[in-house]
Scaffold this active site. Structure first.
Site, PDB file in Angstrom:
ATOM      1  N   THR A 172      14.236 -57.725  17.559  1.00  0.00           N
ATOM      2  CA  THR A 172      14.679 -56.807  16.487  1.00  0.00           C
ATOM      3  C   THR A 172      16.213 -56.603  16.882  1.00  0.00           C
ATOM      4  OG1 THR A 172      14.002 -54.777  15.469  1.00  0.00           O
ATOM      5  CG2 THR A 172      13.656 -54.918  18.023  1.00  0.00           C
ATOM      6  N   LYS A 199      19.082 -60.051  16.761  1.00  0.00           N
ATOM      7  CA  LYS A 199      18.660 -61.035  16.008  1.00  0.00           C
ATOM      8  C   LYS A 199      19.599 -62.199  15.567  1.00  0.00           C
ATOM      9  CE  LYS A 199      15.543 -58.206  12.901  1.00  0.00           C
ATOM     10  NZ  LYS A 199      14.924 -57.993  11.573  1.00  0.00           N
TER      11      LYS A 199
END
Length: 268
Positions: A59, A63
């Site tokens: 997350t 990413k």
């Protein structure tokens, strides 16, 4: 399997609950940990994590940062330029984007066929790229991304949008959007604790036959209350992206009944 979520700040993540529910439903002997890593330590710590874990979710803000550490990318991850799931199989590390899969299945859930249709996406944050790519691949004819400052979009996102013939517009354009079909809220407006507000007026929302709000707390945002057609909140997408990751890691399909049971559990 030894699994985990990599991120910078993870205190409010629902991922462990979702994955642990999946483990129970599927009878899996797996673990899922939260792996908080400061940005300054990522480059040093990530290789060891990739060696120690069978799979990772990723997350913000990592990413994109994880990509150089991987051997290959799935087609959607390569096109979007972001990874939220990593699988290690036969010594090969592959990056995937299951936000894309989660949104695609969300559209299917509300019977939202995008072929030749239009979409208005509010916001250009972390989830917007996956949403835009999915809409493009599903055959949307016109996609507009709405920004409060359309003249100050970062160049990378602007290039991504332009390559997909996506228009970037201001909120003043939304009332005149032609042939309204799908409205997607990818902003935090209406999220707990700032409930009772919507990014657009009720009369605009009511024009769209299909409405998706990727917020899941509260379960019914003001935007969804204002909708008059098919509507869905972000919990289904959140669970579906987790399910898609599990399907990659376990190399098997997970039934819709299981998905619905987990959504119900998470909403209670």
């Amino acid at each position: 399997m030894k699994l985990g979520l990599l991120g910078k700040v993870l205190g409010h993540s629902m991922s462990p609950e979702i994955h642990e529910s999946l483990f129970r439903q599927e009878g899996c002997q797996s673990t899922y940990e939260l792996l908080e890593v400061p940005e300054a330590e990522l480059e040093e710590r990530l290789p060891r994590m990739l060696a120690d874990y069978d799979g990772l979710n990723v997350t913000i803000p990592y990413k994109v940062a994880v990509i150089p550490f991987l051997d290959e990318l799935s087609p959607e991850a390569k096109t979007i330029g972001a990874v939220n799931t990593i699988a290690r199989k036969n010594g090969c590390l592959t990056g995937y984007n299951t936000d894309y899969t989660g949104f695609k299945r969300t559209l299917a859930r509300i019977h939202c066929d995008m072929k030749g249709r239009s979409a208005v996406v509010l916001g250009h944050g972390g989830a917007s790229r996956a949403i835009i790519q999915c809409l493009t691949d599903e055959g949307a004819q016109d996609i507009a991304v709405i920004s409060r400052h359309p003249d100050h979009i970062d160049s990378e996102f602007e290039a991504f949008a332009r390559a997909r013939h996506v228009a970037i517009r201001g909120y003043d354009w939304v009332p005149s959007a032609p042939n309204p079909w799908l409205l997607v809220n990818a902003t935090p407006v209406g999220m707990y604790p700032h409930m009772g507000v919507s990014p657009v007026p009720a009369e605009i929302t009511a024009r769209f036959p299909k409405v998706v709000d990727i917020i899941y707390n509260p379960a019914e945002t003001q935007l969804l209350k204002d909708a008059r057609g098919d509507r869905i909140n972000g919990m289904y997408m959140l669970v579906m992206q987790a399910v898609a990751a599990e399907e990659i890691w376990m190399d098997r399909d997970i039934s819709e009944d299981t998905v619905q049971a987990i959504v119900k559990e998470m909403m209670s």
